[in-house]
Write a protein that holds these residues in place. Structure first.
Motif, short mmCIF file in Angstrom:
data_model
loop_
_atom_site.label_atom_id
_atom_site.label_comp_id
_atom_site.label_asym_id
_atom_site.label_seq_id
_atom_site.Cartn_x
_atom_site.Cartn_y
_atom_site.Cartn_z
N ALA A 20 37.56 41.54 47.34
CA ALA A 20 37.62 40.33 46.41
C ALA A 20 38.45 40.54 45.23
O ALA A 20 39.39 39.74 44.78
N MET A 21 38.84 41.89 44.90
CA MET A 21 39.90 42.42 43.86
C MET A 21 41.11 41.97 44.42
O MET A 21 41.95 41.31 43.73
N ARG A 22 41.56 42.22 45.57
CA ARG A 22 42.89 41.83 46.52
C ARG A 22 43.06 40.24 46.41
O ARG A 22 44.11 39.98 45.97
N PHE A 23 41.99 39.78 46.73
CA PHE A 23 42.09 38.13 46.74
C PHE A 23 42.12 37.61 45.36
O PHE A 23 43.09 36.77 45.23
N ALA A 24 41.60 37.96 44.56
CA ALA A 24 41.57 37.58 43.15
C ALA A 24 43.24 37.63 42.44
O ALA A 24 43.67 36.73 42.07
N PHE A 25 44.01 38.82 42.90
CA PHE A 25 44.91 39.27 42.54
C PHE A 25 45.98 38.29 43.34
O PHE A 25 47.07 37.80 42.67
N ARG A 26 45.88 38.16 44.57
CA ARG A 26 47.04 37.32 45.39
C ARG A 26 47.08 35.96 44.96
O ARG A 26 47.91 35.11 45.04
N TYR A 27 45.68 35.42 45.14
CA TYR A 27 45.59 33.81 44.91
C TYR A 27 45.01 33.12 43.58
O TYR A 27 45.75 32.13 43.17
N LEU A 28 44.21 33.92 42.82
CA LEU A 28 43.99 33.40 41.40
C LEU A 28 44.90 34.12 40.43
O LEU A 28 44.70 33.56 39.31
N LYS A 29 45.82 35.19 40.90
CA LYS A 29 46.66 35.84 39.77
C LYS A 29 45.89 36.25 38.65
O LYS A 29 46.43 36.18 37.60
N MET A 82 43.57 53.00 39.87
CA MET A 82 42.52 52.64 40.73
C MET A 82 42.94 51.25 41.32
O MET A 82 42.58 50.97 42.34
N PHE A 83 43.25 50.25 40.42
CA PHE A 83 43.83 48.72 40.66
C PHE A 83 44.86 48.99 41.99
O PHE A 83 44.92 48.61 42.78
N ALA A 84 45.84 49.95 41.65
CA ALA A 84 47.04 50.06 42.73
C ALA A 84 46.52 50.44 44.01
O ALA A 84 46.92 50.05 44.97
N ASP A 85 45.34 51.32 43.81
CA ASP A 85 44.96 52.15 45.26
C ASP A 85 44.27 50.98 45.74
O ASP A 85 44.48 50.71 47.00
N VAL A 86 43.37 50.01 45.16
CA VAL A 86 42.66 48.91 45.69
C VAL A 86 43.73 47.78 46.51
O VAL A 86 43.39 47.64 47.63
N ILE A 87 44.56 47.37 45.43
CA ILE A 87 45.55 46.50 46.08
C ILE A 87 46.35 47.17 47.26
O ILE A 87 46.54 46.35 48.07
#
Length: 331
Positions: free
Chosen positions: A273-282, A322-327
């Motif tokens: 979900a974190m990846r989706f939010a970053f990719r699509y919802l910015k 952490m965010f970089a690892d998740v992405i």
């Protein structure tokens, strides 16, 4: 002084809205075709990660602290939090000209510790596995003559958090129709019960659902059982912002009356979900803040399909590493 089980109402949320005006910002509601396709329903995302201090917590903190009489402000406040409430209290205290001491776990994300310090707050670190944050806070407050500001189980905190619900209900209506369902993460329950109070007054047919990490699903289990069921000691998840032991004394009676039920997600689903939010919802969503989004991305439960579903992304305070690892992961 209020009785222990005096519970806030819709009118208290409306009063809180006046107190926090000019401090909180109205956060946007986002949509995306890819999200609707994954969920199997029309999804509206309230991006509270774009709020002042990076989460919804400023709402409750400002409502609570603004009601402390001038004579009681010199000694300041003490709060305990893994980070988002800490930052909300530190910001509200700075704006109101009072000192703030925050009791935070030693493993709290550094970005949240830094946020408290940037607003002039003091930080007292503790071991969440061996020490009681409540006991530490009470001792520190007694020594200073300060007021303890709980993170969720407080009349005015709940009412303040409910202002998010007022915004979301009005925004959904302005976008064409009220929400059929709303999904929001739950820790102690201050936010979700405040939001439920707001929807009770503005959009009474909207069903409100909690979301929690696997193994830390005290709300889901408590709602199903009709009584408070605490998490097992030592249960962990990387959703640090919503890891509370059990629903609160004030929040659970409200939740029993106002919530439709609880959903549960895995850490892997939250990362997705974190990846989706970053990719699509910015937007940048922290783990706990992405839990509700995770619960709809796997496909909404059958009863929500063909409906209009609101989702709250509650915060975006995540350490860069952490965010970089998740992405960068693919699980």
């Amino acid at each position: 002084m209020r009785q222990a089980l005096s519970l806030p109402t819709f009118d208290d949320v409306l009063s809180a809205e006046k107190r926090v005006a000019g401090v909180v910002r109205e956060t946007p509601v986002l949509t995306h075709p890819a999200l609707d396709a994954a969920a199997g329903a029309e999804i509206l995302v309230k991006a509270e990660c774009l709020q002042v201090t990076g989460s919804f917590k400023i709402r409750g903190a400002m409502n609570r602290l603004s009601q402390i009489p001038e004579a009681g402000r010199k000694a300041g406040v003490v709060a305990y939090s893994s980070g988002n409430h800490a930052q909300g209290v530190a910001r509200a205290a700075r704006l109101l000209g009072m000192p703030a001491l925050i009791v935070m776990p030693s493993d709290a994300p550094q970005v949240k510790v830094d946020g408290v310090l940037a607003d002039g707050g003091e930080v007292h670190l503790y071991d969440r596995n061996s020490e009681s944050r409540e006991a530490i806070s009470q001792d520190l407050a007694a020594a200073r003559g300060a007021i303890v500001v709980p993170s969720f189980d407080d009349f005015d905190i709940i009412a303040g958090q409910g202002t998010l619900g007022l915004e979301f209900a009005r925004q959904a209506a302005s976008m064409g129709a009220p929400l059929d369902h709303l999904v929001c993460c739950a820790g102690g329950g201050g936010l979700i019960t405040g939001v439920a109070l707001a929807f009770e007054g503005l959009s009474g047919d909207t069903k409100i659902w909690s979301t929690e990490p696997e193994g830390h699903d005290d709300w889901a289990r408590s709602l199903a059982a009709g009584d408070v069921i605490a998490n097992a000691p030592g249960t962990r998840s990387f959703c640090d912002a919503i890891l509370t032991p059990a629903p609160g004394e004030l929040t659970f009676p409200l939740g029993q009356r106002l919530l439709a039920g609880g959903l549960v997600v895995s850490d892997a689903e939250v990362r997705a979900a974190m990846r989706f939010a970053f990719r699509y919802l910015k937007i940048v969503a922290e783990p706990g803040g992405a839990a509700a989004l995770a619960s709809v991305l796997r496909g909404v439960p059958e009863g929500m399909r063909e409906g209009r579903v609101g989702v709250v992304v509650t915060g975006g305070n995540v350490d860069a590493a952490m965010f970089a690892d998740v992405i960068g992961r693919s699980d």
